[in-house]
Design a protein around this motif. Structure first.
Motif, mmCIF file in Angstrom:
data_model
loop_
_atom_site.group_PDB
_atom_site.id
_atom_site.type_symbol
_atom_site.label_atom_id
_atom_site.label_comp_id
_atom_site.label_asym_id
_atom_site.label_seq_id
_atom_site.Cartn_x
_atom_site.Cartn_y
_atom_site.Cartn_z
ATOM 1 N N GLU A 76 0.812 -1.224 0.000
ATOM 2 C CA GLU A 76 0.000 0.000 0.000
ATOM 3 C C GLU A 76 0.846 1.276 0.000
ATOM 4 O OE1 GLU A 76 -2.665 -2.687 -0.286
ATOM 5 O OE2 GLU A 76 -1.471 -2.843 1.544
ATOM 6 N N GLU A 77 2.159 1.135 -0.152
ATOM 7 C CA GLU A 77 3.032 2.288 -0.335
ATOM 8 C C GLU A 77 3.665 2.276 -1.717
ATOM 9 O OE1 GLU A 77 4.584 3.421 4.080
ATOM 10 O OE2 GLU A 77 5.406 1.563 3.251
ATOM 11 N N GLY A 78 3.124 1.415 -2.598
ATOM 12 C CA GLY A 78 3.592 1.367 -3.971
ATOM 13 C C GLY A 78 4.886 0.636 -4.194
ATOM 14 N N GLN A 79 5.351 -0.109 -3.189
ATOM 15 C CA GLN A 79 6.610 -0.844 -3.303
ATOM 16 C C GLN A 79 6.354 -2.295 -3.721
ATOM 17 O OE1 GLN A 79 9.839 0.567 -2.842
ATOM 18 N NE2 GLN A 79 8.477 2.341 -3.074
ATOM 19 N N PRO A 80 7.198 -2.849 -4.577
ATOM 20 C CA PRO A 80 7.011 -4.236 -4.990
ATOM 21 C C PRO A 80 7.198 -5.206 -3.823
ATOM 22 C CG PRO A 80 9.125 -3.404 -5.778
ATOM 23 C CD PRO A 80 8.383 -2.227 -5.220
ATOM 24 N N ALA A 81 6.358 -6.213 -3.768
ATOM 25 C CA ALA A 81 6.467 -7.235 -2.732
ATOM 26 C C ALA A 81 7.813 -7.948 -2.847
ATOM 27 C CB ALA A 81 5.328 -8.237 -2.867
ATOM 28 N N GLN A 82 8.406 -8.289 -1.715
ATOM 29 C CA GLN A 82 9.695 -8.981 -1.705
ATOM 30 C C GLN A 82 9.682 -10.119 -0.696
ATOM 31 O OE1 GLN A 82 13.162 -6.363 -1.232
ATOM 32 N NE2 GLN A 82 11.900 -4.623 -1.843
ATOM 33 N N LYS A 83 10.399 -11.184 -1.031
ATOM 34 C CA LYS A 83 10.647 -12.253 -0.070
ATOM 35 C C LYS A 83 11.731 -11.787 0.886
ATOM 36 C CE LYS A 83 12.333 -17.020 0.278
ATOM 37 N NZ LYS A 83 12.799 -18.219 -0.480
ATOM 38 N N VAL A 84 11.490 -11.962 2.183
ATOM 39 C CA VAL A 84 12.459 -11.528 3.199
ATOM 40 C C VAL A 84 12.870 -12.729 4.043
ATOM 41 C CG1 VAL A 84 12.899 -9.986 5.140
ATOM 42 C CG2 VAL A 84 11.376 -9.249 3.295
ATOM 43 N N ASN A 85 14.161 -12.990 4.105
ATOM 44 C CA ASN A 85 14.689 -14.038 4.978
ATOM 45 C C ASN A 85 14.852 -13.448 6.379
ATOM 46 O OD1 ASN A 85 14.916 -15.965 2.879
ATOM 47 N ND2 ASN A 85 16.860 -15.063 2.244
ATOM 48 N N LEU A 86 13.923 -13.752 7.254
ATOM 49 C CA LEU A 86 13.903 -13.169 8.592
ATOM 50 C C LEU A 86 14.835 -13.903 9.553
ATOM 51 C CD1 LEU A 86 10.048 -12.702 8.780
ATOM 52 C CD2 LEU A 86 11.723 -10.866 8.598
ATOM 53 N N VAL A 87 14.758 -15.228 9.531
ATOM 54 C CA VAL A 87 15.579 -16.060 10.415
ATOM 55 C C VAL A 87 16.238 -17.142 9.574
ATOM 56 C CG1 VAL A 87 15.575 -17.677 12.355
ATOM 57 C CG2 VAL A 87 14.097 -15.650 12.415
ATOM 58 N N GLU A 88 17.553 -17.259 9.697
ATOM 59 C CA GLU A 88 18.298 -18.300 8.993
ATOM 60 C C GLU A 88 18.982 -19.190 10.024
ATOM 61 O OE1 GLU A 88 20.952 -16.571 6.156
ATOM 62 O OE2 GLU A 88 19.370 -15.421 5.156
ATOM 63 N N ASN A 89 18.591 -20.447 10.058
ATOM 64 C CA ASN A 89 19.166 -21.414 11.003
ATOM 65 C C ASN A 89 19.144 -20.877 12.432
ATOM 66 O OD1 ASN A 89 19.784 -23.193 8.844
ATOM 67 N ND2 ASN A 89 21.637 -22.023 8.436
ATOM 68 N N GLY A 90 18.009 -20.301 12.803
ATOM 69 C CA GLY A 90 17.811 -19.832 14.166
ATOM 70 C C GLY A 90 18.249 -18.407 14.442
ATOM 71 N N VAL A 91 18.994 -17.775 13.503
ATOM 72 C CA VAL A 91 19.562 -16.444 13.723
ATOM 73 C C VAL A 91 18.716 -15.374 13.043
ATOM 74 C CG1 VAL A 91 21.576 -14.954 13.367
ATOM 75 C CG2 VAL A 91 21.889 -17.374 13.945
ATOM 76 N N LEU A 92 18.358 -14.319 13.784
ATOM 77 C CA LEU A 92 17.549 -13.228 13.247
ATOM 78 C C LEU A 92 18.373 -12.385 12.285
ATOM 79 C CD1 LEU A 92 14.788 -11.760 13.429
ATOM 80 C CD2 LEU A 92 15.800 -10.321 15.207
ATOM 81 N N LYS A 93 17.855 -12.194 11.061
ATOM 82 C CA LYS A 93 18.595 -11.488 10.023
ATOM 83 C C LYS A 93 17.952 -10.170 9.587
ATOM 84 C CE LYS A 93 21.834 -14.623 9.265
ATOM 85 N NZ LYS A 93 23.272 -14.331 9.440
#
Length: 287
Positions: free
Chosen positions: A224-241
């Motif tokens: 809703e801010e006109g930005q393209p949707a993106q996949k976000v890797n939030l946690v990798e192998n237990g670690v917050l990224k």
């Protein structure tokens, strides 16, 4: 405004109020009228047949079977130069029932199926089974003994596990909450640290339309801010990224990753799309 700022504690996060992100332009097709996609007469008959299953269960106090659907054309323009037009469709087939236990406690259950196209909704036969399952559970709940107070370990499975993770983790990694004094800052200073077991990774991917045969309601092309949707890797192998970001930057995260979302009439904030939890370890629960 100056007096309000003067009496508040100094902000830890001195990031700007609005990010400088590249504007997107895409003028897609307009949405088809809902009447061209959904036969109201047909679905009215389907809903009446589905709800008739409750007639043979007089202990159930209230019940409903409903279909919600919307077909809209979303427009977005801003002074940065963004120009977006895209069709959006949403449908939800739902069943709800309420029953009263012998001790007077009122109990209710709800089940639904969501879809981004009419063709993705369950068939009448498929949803009739879900209606009957809900009825059976209500009858069992009515006769079930009251649970005693308990403190100790618990195994959370199925839908409850999804809701639990959505609430205790998902909301707390939404970027705008990290600099809001009224919000919990559980993960604000945990980037690069382990926050869950090593065998768990978490992504949020609003570009994912389906999970197997299941349509995902969190799918969208632009926020809703006109930005393209993106996949976000939030946690990798237990670690917050990372955090989920709209155009309200925070320390260490200066740009949107396509998660600025809003209900109609409200301002966009960073919100979850399709939150996906993956485990590299598999275990079998006791039967």
């Amino acid at each position: 405004m100056k007096a309000n700022v003067a009496v508040k504690a100094e902000e830890e996060d001195k990031a700007g109020d609005f990010s400088d992100d590249k504007p997107s332009q895409r003028v897609g097709e307009k949405a088809k009228p809902l009447s061209d996609q959904l036969d109201e007469t047909k679905w009215g008959d389907v809903l009446r047949r589905l709800s008739a299953a409750f007639k043979s269960h007089p202990q159930i106090l209230r019940s409903s079977v409903s279909l919600q659907a919307a077909s809209v054309t979303a427009y977005f323009v801003d002074s940065d130069g963004a120009k977006i037009r895209e069709p959006r469709f949403f449908a939800r087939l739902a069943v709800w029932g309420s029953i009263r236990a012998d001790d007077g406690m009122e109990l209710d259950l709800f089940d639904d199926a969501e879809a981004t196209a009419v063709s993705a909704l369950p068939t009448e036969e498929e949803f009739a089974k879900r209606v009957q399952t809900l009825i059976d559970k209500l009858e069992k709940l009515r006769a079930a003994p009251s649970i005693e107070p308990y403190a100790g370990p618990a195994i959370i499975t199925h839908r409850a596990a999804g809701v639990f993770f959505h609430e205790i983790f998902g909301h707390r990694i939404e970027g705008h909450r990290q600099k809001d004094a009224d919000e919990g800052h559980t993960f604000t200073k945990r980037i690069g640290q382990q926050v869950v077991p090593e065998f768990i990774s978490v992504t949020d991917d609003p570009t994912k339309r389906n999970l197997g045969d299941i349509p995902l309601n969190g799918y969208y092309q632009f926020d809703e801010e006109g930005q393209p949707a993106q996949k976000v890797n939030l946690v990798e192998n237990g670690v917050l990224k990372a955090f989920l970001m709209g155009r309200s930057p925070i320390k260490g995260f200066a740009h949107s990753n396509g998660h600025g979302r809003a209900m109609q009439g409200l301002k966009p904030v960073s919100r979850q799309g399709n939150l996906l939890v993956d485990s590299s370890s598999r275990c079998r629960l006791p039967s």
